[in-house]
Design a protein around this motif. Structure first.
Motif, PDB file in Angstrom:
ATOM      1  N   ARG A  67       0.842  -1.192   0.000  1.00 18.98           N
ATOM      2  CA  ARG A  67       0.000   0.000   0.000  1.00 18.98           C
ATOM      3  C   ARG A  67       0.875   1.239   0.000  1.00 18.98           C
ATOM      4  O   ARG A  67       1.763   1.383   0.826  1.00 18.98           O
ATOM      5  CB  ARG A  67      -0.919   0.014   1.214  1.00 18.98           C
ATOM      6  N   THR A  68       0.612   2.092  -0.925  1.00 20.79           N
ATOM      7  CA  THR A  68       1.362   3.335  -0.986  1.00 20.79           C
ATOM      8  C   THR A  68       0.415   4.493  -0.696  1.00 20.79           C
ATOM      9  O   THR A  68      -0.794   4.309  -0.590  1.00 20.79           O
ATOM     10  CB  THR A  68       1.958   3.535  -2.388  1.00 20.79           C
ATOM     11  N   SER A  69       0.985   5.679  -0.592  1.00 16.51           N
ATOM     12  CA  SER A  69       0.116   6.829  -0.344  1.00 16.51           C
ATOM     13  C   SER A  69      -0.818   7.057  -1.534  1.00 16.51           C
ATOM     14  O   SER A  69      -1.939   7.515  -1.377  1.00 16.51           O
ATOM     15  CB  SER A  69       0.959   8.063  -0.043  1.00 16.51           C
ATOM     16  N   THR A  97     -18.737   9.677   4.810  1.00 13.30           N
ATOM     17  CA  THR A  97     -17.639   8.735   4.617  1.00 13.30           C
ATOM     18  C   THR A  97     -16.713   8.671   5.815  1.00 13.30           C
ATOM     19  O   THR A  97     -15.951   7.717   5.946  1.00 13.30           O
ATOM     20  CB  THR A  97     -16.767   9.146   3.410  1.00 13.30           C
ATOM     21  N   GLY A  98     -16.757   9.696   6.662  1.00 13.82           N
ATOM     22  CA  GLY A  98     -15.801   9.732   7.762  1.00 13.82           C
ATOM     23  C   GLY A  98     -14.432  10.237   7.342  1.00 13.82           C
ATOM     24  O   GLY A  98     -13.527  10.320   8.167  1.00 13.82           O
ATOM     25  N   LEU A  99     -14.261  10.527   6.043  1.00  9.60           N
ATOM     26  CA  LEU A  99     -12.988  11.117   5.612  1.00  9.60           C
ATOM     27  C   LEU A  99     -12.919  12.548   6.113  1.00  9.60           C
ATOM     28  O   LEU A  99     -13.942  13.202   6.319  1.00  9.60           O
ATOM     29  CB  LEU A  99     -12.890  11.084   4.086  1.00  9.60           C
ATOM     30  N   ARG A 124     -13.725   4.738   6.820  1.00 11.25           N
ATOM     31  CA  ARG A 124     -12.286   4.976   6.853  1.00 11.25           C
ATOM     32  C   ARG A 124     -12.008   6.467   6.909  1.00 11.25           C
ATOM     33  O   ARG A 124     -12.512   7.231   6.105  1.00 11.25           O
ATOM     34  CB  ARG A 124     -11.616   4.376   5.612  1.00 11.25           C
ATOM     35  N   THR A 125     -11.243   6.852   7.853  1.00  9.22           N
ATOM     36  CA  THR A 125     -10.893   8.252   7.975  1.00  9.22           C
ATOM     37  C   THR A 125      -9.406   8.399   7.702  1.00  9.22           C
ATOM     38  O   THR A 125      -8.683   7.415   7.584  1.00  9.22           O
ATOM     39  CB  THR A 125     -11.190   8.763   9.396  1.00  9.22           C
ATOM     40  N   SER A 126      -8.964   9.641   7.622  1.00  3.61           N
ATOM     41  CA  SER A 126      -7.527   9.839   7.402  1.00  3.61           C
ATOM     42  C   SER A 126      -6.732   9.301   8.593  1.00  3.61           C
ATOM     43  O   SER A 126      -5.620   8.822   8.428  1.00  3.61           O
ATOM     44  CB  SER A 126      -7.228  11.318   7.157  1.00  3.61           C
ATOM     45  N   ILE A 165      -6.175   5.700   7.902  1.00  6.06           N
ATOM     46  CA  ILE A 165      -5.167   5.488   6.863  1.00  6.06           C
ATOM     47  C   ILE A 165      -3.784   5.594   7.489  1.00  6.06           C
ATOM     48  O   ILE A 165      -2.901   4.780   7.237  1.00  6.06           O
ATOM     49  CB  ILE A 165      -5.400   6.505   5.724  1.00  6.06           C
ATOM     50  N   ASP A 179      -3.205   2.427   9.385  1.00  8.96           N
ATOM     51  CA  ASP A 179      -2.775   1.330   8.513  1.00  8.96           C
ATOM     52  C   ASP A 179      -1.284   1.430   8.236  1.00  8.96           C
ATOM     53  O   ASP A 179      -0.562   0.433   8.295  1.00  8.96           O
ATOM     54  CB  ASP A 179      -3.519   1.387   7.169  1.00  8.96           C
ATOM     55  N   SER A 180      -0.842   2.622   7.924  1.00 16.93           N
ATOM     56  CA  SER A 180       0.575   2.809   7.614  1.00 16.93           C
ATOM     57  C   SER A 180       1.440   2.453   8.817  1.00 16.93           C
ATOM     58  O   SER A 180       2.516   1.871   8.674  1.00 16.93           O
ATOM     59  CB  SER A 180       0.840   4.256   7.191  1.00 16.93           C
ATOM     60  N   THR A 224       7.877  -1.340   2.057  1.00 15.94           N
ATOM     61  CA  THR A 224       6.434  -1.226   2.247  1.00 15.94           C
ATOM     62  C   THR A 224       5.735  -0.583   1.060  1.00 15.94           C
ATOM     63  O   THR A 224       4.525  -0.725   0.914  1.00 15.94           O
ATOM     64  CB  THR A 224       6.099  -0.359   3.475  1.00 15.94           C
ATOM     65  N   LEU A 278       5.318   2.472   0.901  1.00 12.59           N
ATOM     66  CA  LEU A 278       4.825   3.771   1.369  1.00 12.59           C
ATOM     67  C   LEU A 278       5.790   4.860   0.913  1.00 12.59           C
ATOM     68  O   LEU A 278       6.977   4.617   0.697  1.00 12.59           O
ATOM     69  CB  LEU A 278       4.723   3.774   2.894  1.00 12.59           C
ATOM     70  N   THR A 285       5.545   9.557   4.076  1.00  6.94           N
ATOM     71  CA  THR A 285       4.676   8.815   4.997  1.00  6.94           C
ATOM     72  C   THR A 285       5.512   8.025   5.995  1.00  6.94           C
ATOM     73  O   THR A 285       5.234   8.020   7.199  1.00  6.94           O
ATOM     74  CB  THR A 285       3.748   7.863   4.213  1.00  6.94           C
ATOM     75  N   VAL A 298      -9.817  -4.779  12.746  1.00  8.14           N
ATOM     76  CA  VAL A 298     -10.873  -5.451  13.481  1.00  8.14           C
ATOM     77  C   VAL A 298     -10.206  -6.187  14.624  1.00  8.14           C
ATOM     78  O   VAL A 298      -9.315  -7.005  14.415  1.00  8.14           O
ATOM     79  CB  VAL A 298     -11.608  -6.444  12.576  1.00  8.14           C
TER      80      VAL A 298
END
Lengths: 401, 401
Positions: free
Chosen positions: A6-8, A38-40, B6-8, B11, B14-15, B38, B40, B44, B397
């Motif tokens: 996963r990248t940015s 969306t919660g974004l 999903r919020t920032s 994200i 996750d990173s 990764t 990324l 990041t 989760v």
């Protein structure tokens, strides 16, 4: 398939898909409402909306007046960004449905060939002509088409056993792409219905949905955490070929005892044949068999009622396996369970699912008819593919072909 | 479970997990190597590393000299950030393993109670004492403990049927937390082994891994796209209670025909009993039965060989169901298949998997022994939970309890 890194860029891509789906659901929205839905973060939504406006996937929709404050600029998917075409090919049937880029259905053409179409070139030719007819119906030209999605039953699920060319068309994709001169994706109908559930159906309210198809063939499409599960070789969800009876009935796949051999329509007919050999319903051709069996059972035919009851137990036990392994929130049924036989079979099948599922795994399970269509799903997949080609989407696992 | 929004923050979370797992795998790394590993962006990675250094989860490891250019600052997980303890409770067995915060094993204590421990307070007391002993062995104090993960077989998978208190301890979690005065997570051993595969095993190279456990009980843990699949009620992966034979043998779960009733050790003994009633091996207690059966089959006992052969077919057919529905890249086996009986059973079982799986779904499937332990997995889950409590991780989760 290696682990996806996963990248940015991927993260931005996820956000774009989330916003596109939210716009699709809302019809019209605003940046503030999208952030809410969306919660974004508002900043992410603004950036993503900028990307979508810039690529023409979204458009401004004039000023919307809310309940408080100043009117704000409305946003929607831009239907005029182009057209997406879904194509369904099976046996002698060729169907093409044209959607706008907001996934609204504009035109549909269904042509039945007078004779089996077997040569690959003939299949490709028929697809091209059906597509052209549908585009003409929709008042659209080739240049408007962002992508074509082809629904192909069976073919990609296992080695092609049928001599019928449509099943094998995925072996000739280059020729199909050359002939159409358009971006083409091919996917299995159940993966497409699962995509439709994800974009437009139960996937909007649940993280885990299984679409179970009960027809001549039997299979499932699995949605988990915002994506259709494809698996290592794209065959995840082949529930129809999970075991119901060890060394049981021969299945058309070559194995014995698959669920499909019991809850597929030919399997149901076989259940009747086992308990009532010579029953007149056994002469009813497959396409009308489920409805005829339901009518007979309802009018008090004990052999028909017994076959229905037995089918309900087979189906409940087979669905319980999906619950055991996938443990979804919703099972959305399509095929005969949602149509001809469902009303008779489902009450018993549902009880059996809840009895057979491990512990309380099915306690809050919802079993409901699927209202999603494979055509909408393949159109969504084609649109997603277009967004990928446009650099808007990077990470989703895409169809096999 | 609603759709996760999903919020920032998610994200970024996750990173952080991606970087933590990369550090765990690499031992020592650098910002540049982490970006390379990764995918990324360097920006990041820098931000995430800053977060991890700030919270003490990662530490600088001095200057590393690479093959070119100036030496750069090395990074590693910070073992001294604290301790994580895995606890295993079953029947009369109480085990506690202490890990440092880089998931390296420091000490292990296994106590067998002289008599069954049935009252919840007694179970809690024994857990607390075993944990204290293990901490003392590791030279650690309570204050060092970031989190405790409890592996609990069976209990959370279905309504408690056993009178044994350890199975029911999850009903008394508040009391356990009060007594320990530490953050506690509880998870099923197969979910934990799946987490270990994800963090440390096959999940490092594959997006889709199933851990299949073959012991007295039978079950699976599913890893898909960077997460352990939990399902709507946390019971996804209950493969042992998927159907092998419709209306077949009674399973201990109350249903008939489950895979566990055939490929669990009691099921294998039953297979022998069916074909060779009165066979002397039937008197061997369950814990030694698989090894005794293997020895007998290898020394030419035809009844034992036949039971092994039959078991191989049952197992192959049951694994083929996992392939049909989940379609993983790797099935990692634990329990008897990786130990006593595997060498005899697996060749036949593997052929059957490949024959029975739909199409080419098993063509490139790898079936291998799992080298992951539930203790490592529950420690990883407890560490993830600590990172969540520290605000570093938001979206994964988490275990049910």
């Amino acid at each position: 398939m290696a682990v996806a890194r996963r990248t940015s860029r991927d993260i931005r891509s996820d956000s774009r898909l989330i916003v596109v789906r939210a716009l699709l659901a809302a019809g019209e929205s605003t940046r503030a409402a999208l952030a809410e839905d969306t919660g974004l973060s508002p900043a992410t939504v603004s950036a993503v909306v900028g990307d979508l406006l810039g690529s023409g996937v979204a458009a401004e929709a004039g000023l919307l007046s809310g309940t408080v404050g100043r009117p704000t600029t409305g946003l929607r998917l831009n239907p005029d960004r182009g057209r997406v075409v879904g194509v369904y090919v099976e046996d002698r049937h060729f169907q093409a449905t044209v959607f706008d880029a907001a996934l609204r259905r504009l035109a549909n053409v269904h042509v039945t060939a007078p004779a089996p179409v077997e040569a690959a070139d003939d299949v490709i030719d028929r697809i091209a002509r059906t597509l052209d007819t549908a585009l003409a119906e929709a008042g659209a030209s080739h240049e408007d088409v962002l992508g074509v999605g082809v629904l192909l039953p069976g073919g990609m699920q296992r080695p092609v056993k049928s001599a019928l060319a449509p099943d094998a068309i995925w072996l000739h994709l280059d020729r199909l792409r050359d002939r159409l001169g358009l971006p083409v994706v091919v996917d299995n109908p159940l993966k497409a219905i699962a995509a439709a559930e994800l974009w437009l159906g139960a996937g909007r309210r649940c993280a885990s949905v299984v679409v179970a198809n009960l027809g001549e063939g039997v299979g499932a499409g699995i949605v988990q955490d915002g994506a259709v599960v494809r698996g290592a070789t794209g065959t995840a969800g082949e529930w129809g070929h999970s075991l119901l009876v060890f060394d049981g009935r021969a299945c058309q796949c070559g194995r014995r005892g698959c669920a499909e051999a019991y809850v597929g329509v030919p399997g149901i007919r076989r259940t009747l044949a086992e308990t009532a050999p010579g029953h007149p319903l056994l002469d009813v051709p497959l396409p009308g068999f489920a409805a005829a069996l339901a009518a007979a059972a309802e009018s008090g035919d004990p052999a028909a009622a017994s076959a229905v009851e037995r089918t309900a137990h087979y189906l409940g036990a087979a669905l319980a396996d999906l619950v055991a392994i996938v443990n979804p929130e919703v099972i959305a049924l399509t095929g005969w369970a949602a149509a001809e036989l469902g009303a008779l079979v489902l009450p018993v099948a549902e009880r059996r699912v809840r009895d057979d599922a491990p512990g309380d795994a099915a306690a809050s399970l919802v079993i409901e008819p699927s209202h999603s269509s494979g055509m909408e799903g393949i159109a969504a997949i084609a649109l997603e593919r277009f967004m990928r080609d446009a650099g808007l989407v990077t990470t989703r696992v895409l169809p096999a072909l």
